[in-house]
Design a protein around this motif. Structure first.
Motif, PDB file in Angstrom:
ATOM      1  N   PHE A 103       0.847  -1.188   0.000  1.00  0.00           N
ATOM      2  CA  PHE A 103       0.000   0.000   0.000  1.00  0.00           C
ATOM      3  C   PHE A 103       0.883   1.239   0.000  1.00  0.00           C
ATOM      4  O   PHE A 103       1.699   1.435   0.894  1.00  0.00           O
ATOM      5  N   ARG A 104       0.714   2.072  -1.017  1.00  0.00           N
ATOM      6  CA  ARG A 104       1.469   3.320  -1.095  1.00  0.00           C
ATOM      7  C   ARG A 104       0.493   4.483  -1.026  1.00  0.00           C
ATOM      8  O   ARG A 104      -0.206   4.809  -1.992  1.00  0.00           O
ATOM      9  N   GLY A 105       0.431   5.085   0.160  1.00  0.00           N
ATOM     10  CA  GLY A 105      -0.501   6.174   0.389  1.00  0.00           C
ATOM     11  C   GLY A 105       0.066   7.511  -0.021  1.00  0.00           C
ATOM     12  O   GLY A 105       1.262   7.654  -0.307  1.00  0.00           O
ATOM     13  N   PHE A 106      -0.805   8.508  -0.019  1.00  0.00           N
ATOM     14  CA  PHE A 106      -0.354   9.849  -0.374  1.00  0.00           C
ATOM     15  C   PHE A 106       0.741  10.324   0.582  1.00  0.00           C
ATOM     16  O   PHE A 106       1.608  11.102   0.205  1.00  0.00           O
ATOM     17  N   GLY A 107       0.665   9.860   1.839  1.00  0.00           N
ATOM     18  CA  GLY A 107       1.684  10.227   2.813  1.00  0.00           C
ATOM     19  C   GLY A 107       3.034   9.607   2.529  1.00  0.00           C
ATOM     20  O   GLY A 107       4.050  10.036   3.094  1.00  0.00           O
ATOM     21  N   LEU A 120      -2.773  15.725 -11.785  1.00  0.00           N
ATOM     22  CA  LEU A 120      -3.015  17.089 -11.319  1.00  0.00           C
ATOM     23  C   LEU A 120      -1.758  17.924 -11.508  1.00  0.00           C
ATOM     24  O   LEU A 120      -0.651  17.396 -11.575  1.00  0.00           O
ATOM     25  N   ASP A 121      -1.933  19.249 -11.571  1.00  0.00           N
ATOM     26  CA  ASP A 121      -0.753  20.103 -11.604  1.00  0.00           C
ATOM     27  C   ASP A 121      -0.155  20.191 -10.196  1.00  0.00           C
ATOM     28  O   ASP A 121      -0.711  19.656  -9.228  1.00  0.00           O
ATOM     29  N   PHE A 122       0.986  20.887 -10.079  1.00  0.00           N
ATOM     30  CA  PHE A 122       1.723  20.871  -8.809  1.00  0.00           C
ATOM     31  C   PHE A 122       0.880  21.427  -7.667  1.00  0.00           C
ATOM     32  O   PHE A 122       0.790  20.820  -6.589  1.00  0.00           O
ATOM     33  N   GLU A 123       0.246  22.572  -7.883  1.00  0.00           N
ATOM     34  CA  GLU A 123      -0.532  23.201  -6.822  1.00  0.00           C
ATOM     35  C   GLU A 123      -1.699  22.323  -6.391  1.00  0.00           C
ATOM     36  O   GLU A 123      -1.964  22.151  -5.192  1.00  0.00           O
ATOM     37  N   ALA A 124      -2.399  21.745  -7.355  1.00  0.00           N
ATOM     38  CA  ALA A 124      -3.548  20.887  -7.046  1.00  0.00           C
ATOM     39  C   ALA A 124      -3.096  19.606  -6.349  1.00  0.00           C
ATOM     40  O   ALA A 124      -3.763  19.113  -5.433  1.00  0.00           O
ATOM     41  N   ALA A 125      -1.962  19.046  -6.777  1.00  0.00           N
ATOM     42  CA  ALA A 125      -1.443  17.835  -6.140  1.00  0.00           C
ATOM     43  C   ALA A 125      -1.034  18.106  -4.696  1.00  0.00           C
ATOM     44  O   ALA A 125      -1.223  17.253  -3.811  1.00  0.00           O
ATOM     45  N   ALA A 126      -0.479  19.285  -4.442  1.00  0.00           N
ATOM     46  CA  ALA A 126      -0.119  19.649  -3.077  1.00  0.00           C
ATOM     47  C   ALA A 126      -1.365  19.733  -2.200  1.00  0.00           C
ATOM     48  O   ALA A 126      -1.358  19.289  -1.042  1.00  0.00           O
ATOM     49  N   ARG A 127      -2.452  20.282  -2.741  1.00  0.00           N
ATOM     50  CA  ARG A 127      -3.713  20.344  -1.990  1.00  0.00           C
ATOM     51  C   ARG A 127      -4.251  18.942  -1.735  1.00  0.00           C
ATOM     52  O   ARG A 127      -4.815  18.660  -0.676  1.00  0.00           O
ATOM     53  N   ALA A 128      -4.081  18.038  -2.715  1.00  0.00           N
ATOM     54  CA  ALA A 128      -4.550  16.657  -2.548  1.00  0.00           C
ATOM     55  C   ALA A 128      -3.798  15.951  -1.427  1.00  0.00           C
ATOM     56  O   ALA A 128      -4.334  15.044  -0.782  1.00  0.00           O
ATOM     57  N   GLY A 129      -2.554  16.343  -1.209  1.00  0.00           N
ATOM     58  CA  GLY A 129      -1.756  15.733  -0.156  1.00  0.00           C
ATOM     59  C   GLY A 129      -1.976  16.346   1.211  1.00  0.00           C
ATOM     60  O   GLY A 129      -1.438  15.862   2.209  1.00  0.00           O
ATOM     61  N   ASP A 130      -2.783  17.391   1.281  1.00  0.00           N
ATOM     62  CA  ASP A 130      -3.043  18.086   2.539  1.00  0.00           C
ATOM     63  C   ASP A 130      -4.195  17.404   3.261  1.00  0.00           C
ATOM     64  O   ASP A 130      -5.307  17.918   3.352  1.00  0.00           O
ATOM     65  N   ARG A 131      -3.916  16.209   3.794  1.00  0.00           N
ATOM     66  CA  ARG A 131      -4.963  15.376   4.381  1.00  0.00           C
ATOM     67  C   ARG A 131      -5.241  15.756   5.835  1.00  0.00           C
ATOM     68  O   ARG A 131      -4.348  16.209   6.553  1.00  0.00           O
ATOM     69  N   SER A 132      -6.471  15.511   6.284  1.00  0.00           N
ATOM     70  CA  SER A 132      -6.802  15.713   7.693  1.00  0.00           C
ATOM     71  C   SER A 132      -7.495  14.506   8.313  1.00  0.00           C
ATOM     72  O   SER A 132      -7.388  14.283   9.516  1.00  0.00           O
ATOM     73  N   HIS A 133      -8.201  13.703   7.502  1.00  0.00           N
ATOM     74  CA  HIS A 133      -8.990  12.606   8.063  1.00  0.00           C
ATOM     75  C   HIS A 133      -8.867  11.276   7.321  1.00  0.00           C
ATOM     76  O   HIS A 133      -9.414  10.273   7.789  1.00  0.00           O
ATOM     77  N   SER A 134      -8.221  11.231   6.182  1.00  0.00           N
ATOM     78  CA  SER A 134      -8.194   9.988   5.408  1.00  0.00           C
ATOM     79  C   SER A 134      -6.900   9.874   4.618  1.00  0.00           C
ATOM     80  O   SER A 134      -6.194  10.862   4.424  1.00  0.00           O
ATOM     81  N   GLU A 135      -6.606   8.653   4.179  1.00  0.00           N
ATOM     82  CA  GLU A 135      -5.378   8.386   3.432  1.00  0.00           C
ATOM     83  C   GLU A 135      -5.684   7.555   2.190  1.00  0.00           C
ATOM     84  O   GLU A 135      -5.891   6.343   2.266  1.00  0.00           O
ATOM     85  N   PRO A 136      -5.752   8.175   1.016  1.00  0.00           N
ATOM     86  CA  PRO A 136      -5.886   7.404  -0.218  1.00  0.00           C
ATOM     87  C   PRO A 136      -4.549   6.812  -0.623  1.00  0.00           C
ATOM     88  O   PRO A 136      -3.491   7.345  -0.284  1.00  0.00           O
ATOM     89  N   GLY A 137      -4.595   5.716  -1.344  1.00  0.00           N
ATOM     90  CA  GLY A 137      -3.354   5.114  -1.808  1.00  0.00           C
ATOM     91  C   GLY A 137      -3.599   4.067  -2.868  1.00  0.00           C
ATOM     92  O   GLY A 137      -4.744   3.741  -3.199  1.00  0.00           O
ATOM     93  N   LEU A 138      -2.522   3.553  -3.384  1.00  0.00           N
ATOM     94  CA  LEU A 138      -2.557   2.522  -4.422  1.00  0.00           C
ATOM     95  C   LEU A 138      -2.218   1.175  -3.812  1.00  0.00           C
ATOM     96  O   LEU A 138      -1.249   1.047  -3.050  1.00  0.00           O
ATOM     97  N   TRP A 139      -2.998   0.171  -4.159  1.00  0.00           N
ATOM     98  CA  TRP A 139      -2.764  -1.198  -3.675  1.00  0.00           C
ATOM     99  C   TRP A 139      -2.127  -2.001  -4.795  1.00  0.00           C
ATOM    100  O   TRP A 139      -2.626  -2.036  -5.913  1.00  0.00           O
ATOM    101  N   SER A 140      -1.022  -2.677  -4.495  1.00  0.00           N
ATOM    102  CA  SER A 140      -0.293  -3.430  -5.518  1.00  0.00           C
ATOM    103  C   SER A 140      -0.304  -4.930  -5.286  1.00  0.00           C
ATOM    104  O   SER A 140       0.276  -5.689  -6.072  1.00  0.00           O
ATOM    105  N   GLY A 141      -0.977  -5.391  -4.228  1.00  0.00           N
ATOM    106  CA  GLY A 141      -1.000  -6.819  -3.925  1.00  0.00           C
ATOM    107  C   GLY A 141      -2.222  -7.514  -4.484  1.00  0.00           C
ATOM    108  O   GLY A 141      -3.011  -6.936  -5.235  1.00  0.00           O
ATOM    109  N   THR A 142      -2.389  -8.755  -4.103  1.00  0.00           N
ATOM    110  CA  THR A 142      -3.532  -9.555  -4.548  1.00  0.00           C
ATOM    111  C   THR A 142      -4.770  -9.221  -3.719  1.00  0.00           C
ATOM    112  O   THR A 142      -4.681  -8.547  -2.678  1.00  0.00           O
ATOM    113  N   ASP A 143      -5.901  -9.713  -4.163  1.00  0.00           N
ATOM    114  CA  ASP A 143      -7.139  -9.522  -3.394  1.00  0.00           C
ATOM    115  C   ASP A 143      -7.024 -10.196  -2.035  1.00  0.00           C
ATOM    116  O   ASP A 143      -7.518  -9.669  -1.029  1.00  0.00           O
ATOM    117  N   GLU A 144      -6.380 -11.359  -1.977  1.00  0.00           N
ATOM    118  CA  GLU A 144      -6.214 -12.067  -0.716  1.00  0.00           C
ATOM    119  C   GLU A 144      -5.335 -11.262   0.243  1.00  0.00           C
ATOM    120  O   GLU A 144      -5.637 -11.145   1.444  1.00  0.00           O
TER     121      GLU A 144
END
Length: 260
Positions: A103-107, A120-144
């Motif tokens: 799991f590779r989160g925005f953090g 996103l552009d740089f400014e928008a991506a920086a805002r996307a990384g300004d988290r307060s309550h949740s952590e989105p990320g990419l999953w690279s493993g199997t469903d199991e």
């Protein structure tokens, strides 16, 4: 208030590739003329949502941010409390290393990497990384492996929601839960909700009218019970073009222009 609209953003009101809402402009203008509130509901942060609200002329209404983990109040432009986010990152440090590395989160990403994955552009991506309550990320493993990962997180009180692009972690709260609170406050006669991904399902089911917006780039939403009785429908057109037609159709069905 005859109608209140709740809408997802990416792949729904905003085009999946360009993030443009241009194709939805006619319906947005009509809703504005009828004084119908549009509540944005997204995994995006408050820092991302506030400028978009201003651009669309929706700042007078609340917004559901970070997948329902919190609500942005009308006129506000940020959520200052980051304790929940720091606790999420701490929980991730407790997960077994063989699962954590999948799991590779925005953090875990810098702004450049967020830009690459979101386009996103740089400014928008920086805002996307300004988290307060949740952590989105990419999953690279199997469903199991994902099931094991989520089970380990659950011992720390962390839940996950699957959106169009990312697996998003939080300590609970859903778009539908936040939507219910807003409905209680404003008491609209009817509600319309639009979305394109599994994390929109409860929001669509809670509304009087639910619309599954076609998105050929995401996982989609399986058939829902409401599709059989007509309370939930699907668009033929994708993204904001589908959003536009669906909203115009509901406004016509409710004869809001005639009553206005």
């Amino acid at each position: 208030m005859q109608l209140m609209v709740f809408t997802d953003l990416d792949g729904t009101l905003l085009d999946h590739e360009s993030y443009s809402s241009a194709d939805a402009a006619p319906a947005l203008a009509l809703l504005k003329s009828l004084n119908v509130p549009v509540v944005l509901a997204s995994s995006k942060t408050a820092a991302e949502i506030a400028p978009l609200q201003a651009e669309l002329g929706l700042s007078e209404w609340p917004a559901i941010v970070e997948n329902g983990a919190t609500t942005l109040e009308p006129g506000a432009d940020t959520v200052d409390d980051r304790d929940a986010y720091e606790a999420l990152r701490a929980a991730l440090r407790e997960i077994p290393a063989d699962l954590r590395r999948m799991f590779r989160g925005f953090g875990d990403m810098g702004v450049d990497e967020i830009m690459r994955h979101t386009k996103l552009d740089f400014e928008a991506a920086a805002r996307a990384g300004d988290r307060s309550h949740s952590e989105p990320g990419l999953w690279s493993g199997t469903d199991e492996d994902e099931a094991s990962f989520l089970a380990a997180l659950a011992t720390h009180g962390v839940a996950a929601r699957r959106g169009g692009r990312f697996l998003t972690l939080s300590f609970g709260g859903t778009k539908a839960g936040a939507m219910a609170g807003i409905i209680t406050k404003y008491q609209p006669a009817r509600t319309l909700a639009l979305g394109d991904a599994p994390n929109d399902t409860e929001m669509l089911e809670l509304a009087d009218f639910g619309v599954i917006v076609r998105n050929d780039h995401g996982p989609g939403i399986p058939e829902l019970p409401g599709e059989k009785n007509g309370s939930i429908r699907r668009t033929e057109l994708a993204g904001p073009a589908g959003w536009n037609k669906a909203v115009l159709d509901v406004v016509q069905e409710l004869k809001l222009q005639e009553s206005a």
